[in-house]
Design an enzyme around this catalytic site. Structure first.
Site, PDB file in Angstrom:
ATOM      1  N   GLY A   1       0.705  -1.051  -0.135  1.00 45.33           N
ATOM      2  CA  GLY A   1       0.164   0.009  -0.089  1.00 45.33           C
ATOM      3  C   GLY A   1       0.908   1.242  -0.030  1.00 45.33           C
TER       4      GLY A   1
ATOM      5  N   TRP B   1       2.072   3.041  -2.514  1.00 42.04           N
ATOM      6  CA  TRP B   1       1.728   3.823  -3.653  1.00 42.04           C
ATOM      7  C   TRP B   1       0.311   4.544  -3.204  1.00 42.04           C
ATOM      8  CZ3 TRP B   1       3.047   2.582  -9.195  1.00 42.04           C
ATOM      9  CH2 TRP B   1       4.384   2.400  -9.484  1.00 42.04           C
TER      10      TRP B   1
ATOM     11  N   ASP C   1      -4.720  -6.279  -4.770  1.00 42.25           N
ATOM     12  CA  ASP C   1      -3.755  -7.101  -4.817  1.00 42.25           C
ATOM     13  C   ASP C   1      -4.369  -8.247  -4.378  1.00 42.25           C
ATOM     14  OD1 ASP C   1      -0.732  -6.422  -4.417  1.00 42.25           O
ATOM     15  OD2 ASP C   1      -1.115  -8.072  -3.655  1.00 42.25           O
TER      16      ASP C   1
ATOM     17  N   ASP D   1      -7.378 -10.863  -8.287  1.00 41.28           N
ATOM     18  CA  ASP D   1      -6.353 -11.054  -9.123  1.00 41.28           C
ATOM     19  C   ASP D   1      -6.526 -10.232 -10.359  1.00 41.28           C
ATOM     20  OD1 ASP D   1      -4.709 -12.376 -11.002  1.00 41.28           O
ATOM     21  OD2 ASP D   1      -5.036 -14.390 -10.393  1.00 41.28           O
TER      22      ASP D   1
ATOM     23  N   ASP E   1       2.410  -1.398 -10.457  1.00 42.34           N
ATOM     24  CA  ASP E   1       3.645  -1.805  -9.828  1.00 42.34           C
ATOM     25  C   ASP E   1       3.750  -3.331  -9.688  1.00 42.34           C
ATOM     26  OD1 ASP E   1       6.213  -1.309  -8.794  1.00 42.34           O
ATOM     27  OD2 ASP E   1       5.355  -1.094  -6.872  1.00 42.34           O
TER      28      ASP E   1
ATOM     29  N   LYS F   1       5.395  -0.613 -14.284  1.00 42.79           N
ATOM     30  CA  LYS F   1       6.714  -0.792 -14.129  1.00 42.79           C
ATOM     31  C   LYS F   1       6.815  -1.926 -15.147  1.00 42.79           C
ATOM     32  CE  LYS F   1       7.457  -3.806 -10.840  1.00 42.79           C
ATOM     33  NZ  LYS F   1       7.384  -4.129  -9.366  1.00 42.79           N
TER      34      LYS F   1
HETATM   35  C1  LIG Z   1       6.335  -4.562  -5.562  1.00 44.16           C
HETATM   36  S1  LIG Z   1       4.595  -5.020  -4.891  1.00 44.16           S
HETATM   37  C2  LIG Z   1       3.742  -3.707  -4.930  1.00 44.16           C
HETATM   38  C3  LIG Z   1       4.267  -2.590  -4.021  1.00 44.16           C
HETATM   39  C4  LIG Z   1       3.319  -1.178  -4.132  1.00 44.16           C
HETATM   40  N1  LIG Z   1       3.353  -0.353  -5.309  1.00 44.16           N
HETATM   41  C5  LIG Z   1       3.469  -0.444  -2.980  1.00 44.16           C
HETATM   42  O1  LIG Z   1       3.990   0.794  -3.028  1.00 44.16           O
HETATM   43  O2  LIG Z   1       3.460  -0.854  -1.732  1.00 44.16           O
HETATM   44  C6  LIG Z   1       3.907  -6.067  -6.282  1.00 44.16           C
HETATM   45  C7  LIG Z   1       2.888  -6.573  -5.730  1.00 44.16           C
HETATM   46  O3  LIG Z   1       2.005  -7.332  -6.689  1.00 44.16           O
HETATM   47  C8  LIG Z   1       1.074  -8.044  -6.606  1.00 44.16           C
HETATM   48  N2  LIG Z   1       0.405  -9.139  -7.479  1.00 44.16           N
HETATM   49  C9  LIG Z   1       1.197  -9.984  -8.356  1.00 44.16           C
HETATM   50  N3  LIG Z   1       0.716 -10.541  -9.137  1.00 44.16           N
HETATM   51  C10 LIG Z   1      -0.637  -9.999  -8.989  1.00 44.16           C
HETATM   52  C11 LIG Z   1      -2.075 -10.118  -9.641  1.00 44.16           C
HETATM   53  N4  LIG Z   1      -2.134 -11.076 -10.602  1.00 44.16           N
HETATM   54  N5  LIG Z   1      -3.109  -9.509  -9.167  1.00 44.16           N
HETATM   55  C12 LIG Z   1      -3.027  -8.745  -8.019  1.00 44.16           C
HETATM   56  N6  LIG Z   1      -1.682  -8.570  -7.650  1.00 44.16           N
HETATM   57  C13 LIG Z   1      -0.763  -9.092  -7.773  1.00 44.16           C
HETATM   58  C14 LIG Z   1       1.913  -8.840  -5.519  1.00 44.16           C
HETATM   59  O4  LIG Z   1       0.982  -9.749  -4.445  1.00 44.16           O
HETATM   60  C15 LIG Z   1       2.675  -7.823  -4.841  1.00 44.16           C
HETATM   61  O5  LIG Z   1       2.013  -7.386  -3.453  1.00 44.16           O
END
Ligand SMILES: C[S@@+](CC[C@H](N)C(=O)[O-])C[C@H]1O[C@@H](n2cnc3c(N)ncnc32)[C@H](O)[C@@H]1O
Length: 163
Positions: free
Chosen positions: A54, A56, A74, A90, A118, A158
């Site tokens: 969270g 962002w 997420d 998802d 991201d 990203k």
């Molecule tokens: C680098 S983190 C994001 C960090 C976030 N922008 C922050 O500032 O806290 C990447 C996220 O992508 C999520 N993620 C990966 N595949 C996903 C999907 N198919 N649907 C939803 N979220 C997904 C992961 O659970 C993870 O929490």
């Protein structure tokens, strides 16, 4: 003691995020993007894809106009952030689209001014494999942005590249 690597590295951005009370070092990426492109101050509706934990979203709620909708999505739960809502979905699944649509209706939002992405899949493995899964997730984010972004809205993602 071994070096701290990967997501757990305790670098300048980690320290800055901690000092400002942000949940992730990733927050600093959005702070920097917003300082350069001013994408948040005129965004009345922000969709943050793959938003946990969270960071962002925290930056977004501080910088959007009062009363704006900040919606984070997420696979894993996001601890509550005042001024934002989050759902566990998802982003690659049609149910996610349906939930977003429903929430937009409930909040009187016709389109998002800003869609953020991201995402990093939790797959592990070789660099090339990880990069491919990450970039596949970008395609899903683009599809959602295509459906939900307002005309002249902004999409931020990203992308994993190697030079
Ligand atoms: C680098 S983190 C994001 C960090 C976030 N922008 C922050 O500032 O806290 C990447 C996220 O992508 C999520 N993620 C990966 N595949 C996903 C999907 N198919 N649907 C939803 N979220 C997904 C992961 O659970 C993870 O929490």
């Amino acid at each position: 003691m071994g070096k701290v690597k990967g997501k757990h590295r305790l670098d300048k951005f980690y320290r800055l995020a901690k000092e400002h009370g942000y949940r992730s070092r990733a927050s600093w990426k959005l702070v920097q993007l917003d300082s350069k492109f001013s994408i948040l101050r005129s965004s009345r509706a922000v969709l943050d894809l793959c938003a946990a934990p969270g960071g962002w979203m925290q930056v977004a709620v501080q910088r959007v106009p009062v009363g704006s909708l900040v919606l984070g999505i997420d696979l894993v739960p996001i601890a509550p952030i005042r001024g934002a809502i989050s759902i566990e979905q998802d982003i690659t699944k049609p149910e996610c689209r349906a939930r977003v649509k429903k929430l937009m209706g409930e909040h009187g939002v016709r389109a998002f001014d800003l869609v953020l992405h991201d995402g990093s899949p939790n797959v592990g493995g070789a660099w090339a494999q990880e990069a491919m899964s990450q970039n596949a997730l970008v395609i899903d984010a683009v599809k959602l942005a295509t459906q939900f972004l307002a005309p002249k809205g902004t999409f931020v993602t990203k992308v994993r590249v190697r030079f």
